[in-house]
Structure formats: structure tokens, C-alpha cells
Design an enzyme around this catalytic site. Structure first.
Site, PDB file in Angstrom:
ATOM      1  CG  HIS A 120      -5.483  -2.626   0.054  1.00 18.77           C
ATOM      2  ND1 HIS A 120      -4.713  -2.362  -1.059  1.00 18.77           N
ATOM      3  CD2 HIS A 120      -4.959  -1.850   1.050  1.00 18.77           C
ATOM      4  CE1 HIS A 120      -3.786  -1.475  -0.760  1.00 18.77           C
ATOM      5  NE2 HIS A 120      -3.902  -1.152   0.508  1.00 18.77           N
ATOM      6  CB  SER A 154      -0.958  -0.052   1.195  1.00 22.15           C
ATOM      7  OG  SER A 154      -1.992   0.889   1.056  1.00 22.15           O
ATOM      8  CG  ASP A 206      -5.834  -4.210  -3.928  1.00 21.63           C
ATOM      9  OD1 ASP A 206      -5.937  -3.192  -3.217  1.00 21.63           O
ATOM     10  OD2 ASP A 206      -4.875  -5.003  -3.856  1.00 21.63           O
TER      11      ASP A 206
END
Length: 322
Positions: free
Chosen positions: A293, A127, A266
Site C-alpha cells: 500500500h 487510499s 497492496d
């Protein structure tokens, strides 16, 4: 801390970490790196294993290593090093908003790498950690970085924001209206906005029900001052200092092999992540079906196998940087 004292503590940490990495088996090794702005906590799994070390860079900003616990399974082949970025987890939490910026976190990553003696390694960024890891190799040089793994990558804040709007458009009208109303009034603590976050996160952040304990624990310890300063009140409302940051024009400068991983649902949409991979000379994409995610937690075996295959191929090829 005076410059001389910082240098001395860094040298001591370097020596201790070198001993830890050379040791065999046993429990994870834990300690602190004394950076210029505070102590950064680290944990090493698999010390003494023969593979190149893997340095894990968590997301957030303001999160901690806890939610990435499934990656510790990779320590059966190589040292896996986690650390909590300053302001979160078990690292120091200084009350200084001036510290919460990308450049300082990049410099912190460099200090951690040097203190732990990681001359040649793989780096995985998840991320926001993907932006941090990528900015690090672009600004501090790519020497010694055998390969880069970018999981659910935030590499372009403008693209991320646009993707969240596309995903929000697929939610029920009441959810979209709650978000629009809260953003207009800046009432991010309203029950309606919080409910919208819950619905969105269960679609695109983690699709497991219930969420794993390690993910819940990590969220419970989120360093909100860091997250709010750099990002904003939620994944889909960005008001912080990262809002304009965009590394996508520089992906062509990455010379090492780069593995991009994302989930089918995601927040980092497969279409966008695939475009990132296409801009990267040695980029490749793995999309994990049925995951979002938190694909490392939802499909840990598949995620870890993708990383194993990638690192094994790079290690076998011994391709130097051009």
C-alpha cells in the site's frame, strides 16, 4: 467565524497563494486556508515551475501529508501542493464528531483548491484520499481537472472489506484467530489484536524494514478520532461511517484520463484496482512489483516515474473534456 469574515480571509488566502505559486524557486511555501470549519495547513513545493500543479490528497481518514513526502520530488517540474485535512497534521483539530464525514471533506477540498487558485490541475488521491478526490470531481464538476491519479485506491468500502478478508485468509491461523476473537469481543486493544495488525501491516501496508521515518512520524500523528469515526480500529476491521460507501458504479462518469496505481501486495488488491480501471473510460493501471500500500515509499522512483509519464502525456495531448 461569520460568513463575511470567512469570505474576506478566503480572498486574502487566494491572493497570497497566487503570489506563492507565481514565485520562483526557494523553500517550500507554507500557510493556512481558513475554511468554514477551521484552518487547513498547506505546503507548496516547486512554486513557479511550468507544469500543471499537482494537488496531493492524503489518506486516512485522519492521516496527514507527512507520509506522502516522496511525491515532493515531482516539484522539479511543477508545483506540488500538499495539505493536511482538518483534524490531522498541522491543521486545526476541532472536537466535533459531526465534522468527520465525506461530504464535509469534499467541500474542504473545494475550498482549498479555490483559495490556492488552482484553476487547472492534476489531483492525486492516495487510499481514502482516492475516494475523496473522486467524490470531489463527481460532485463539484470535472472542469479544470486535467487528470486524476488514484494510488492504492479505496473507492468501494464493501470491496475493500472483502479484499482484506481474502488477505487475512493468507496469514497464519493464529493471526486470523486473534482477529476473529477480538472482533467478536470488540477487544481491539488486546495484545493479540495489536500483534495481528503488526503482521498484517508489514505484509500489506509497508514491506520496508524498518519503516521510513516519515511514515512512522505520520502514523504517530494519526488523528484517531477521525479514523475511528469514519473507518474503525484497523485497516481490516471497518465499523465507521464509510462502511457502505461505494463509488464504483460511477467510475464511468469520469471523463478525464485516470491513472490507477497499486502495489503487488497492496491492501487495494491489483485485481480490484484493475477492475476499477476497466470501468473508467480513460482508465489505465500500473502495478508496482514488490510493493504494498505504501508503494510510493517502497519504490519511489518507479512510482514517481509513472506519475511523470502520465502527466506529461496528458499535458502534451491537450485533450479537452468531452
Amino acid at each position: 467565524m461569520k460568513p463575511g469574515a470567512w469570505l474576506m480571509t478566503a480572498l486574502i488566502a487566494f491572493a497570497l497563494a497566487g503570489q506563492a505559486l507565481a514565485a520562483g524557486g526557494g523553500k517550500p511555501v507554507e500557510g493556512f486556508v481558513d475554511t468554514r470549519d477551521g484552518r487547513v495547513f498547506y505546503r507548496i513545493h516547486g512554486q513557479g515551475k511550468p507544469g500543471l500543479p499537482l494537488l496531493v490528497v492524503h489518506g486516512g481518514p485522519g492521516a496527514n501529508m507527512q507520509y506522502l513526502r516522496p511525491l515532493a520530488a515531482l516539484a522539479d517540474q511543477r508545483p506540488v501542493i500538499f495539505y493536511d485535512q482538518l483534524g490531522g497534521g498541522d491543521s486545526d483539530r476541532p472536537d466535533d464528531p459531526a465534522l468527520w464525514n465525506t461530504a464535509r471533506f469534499v467541500d474542504e477540498l473545494d475550498q482549498v483548491r479555490r483559495a490556492l487558485g488552482l484553476r487547472r490541475l492534476f489531483i492525486v488521491g492516495q487510499s481514502w484520499g482516492a475516494m475523496l478526490a473522486t467524490q470531489y470531481v463527481l460532485s463539484h464538476g470535472q472542469e479544470g481537472v486535467a487528470g486524476l491519479i488514484l494510488s492504492g485506491p479505496l473507492l468501494s468500502a464493501p470491496r475493500w472489506i472483502a479484499d482484506q478478508r481474502l488477505l487475512l485468509a493468507q496469514t497464519p491461523p493464529a493471526i486470523r484467530q486473534a482477529v476473529e476473537k477480538a472482533e467478536a469481543a470488540q477487544s481491539y486493544d488486546s495484545p493479540e489484536y495489536q500483534r495481528a495488525m503488526d503482521v498484517y501491516y508489514r505484509r500489506h501496508l509497508c514491506r520496508l524494514d524498518p519503516w521510513p521515518d516519515f511514515l512512522q512520524e505520520s502514523f504517530a500523528r494519526l488523528a484517531l478520532p477521525v479514523y475511528l469515526a469514519m473507518w474503525g480500529p484497523s485497516e481490516f476491521t471497518c465499523l465507521g461511517s464509510l462502511k457502505e460507501q461505494d463509488l464504483s458504479p460511477r467510475l464511468g462518469e469520469l471523463l478525464m484520463p485516470v491513472l490507477y496505481v497499486c502495489g503487488r501486495f497492496d491492501e487495494a488488491r491489483p485485481e480490484t484496482v484493475g477492475w476499477f480501471a476497466a470501468q473508467t473510460p480513460q482508465g489505465r493501471l500500473v502495478v508496482i512489483e514488490g510493493a504494498s500500500h505504501s508503494h510510493h515509499a517502497e519504490r519511489p522512483e518507479q512510482f514517481n516515474q509513472a506519475l511523470r509519464d502520465f502527466m506529461a502525456e496528458v499535458e502534451a495531448s491537450h485533450r479537452p473534456l468531452k
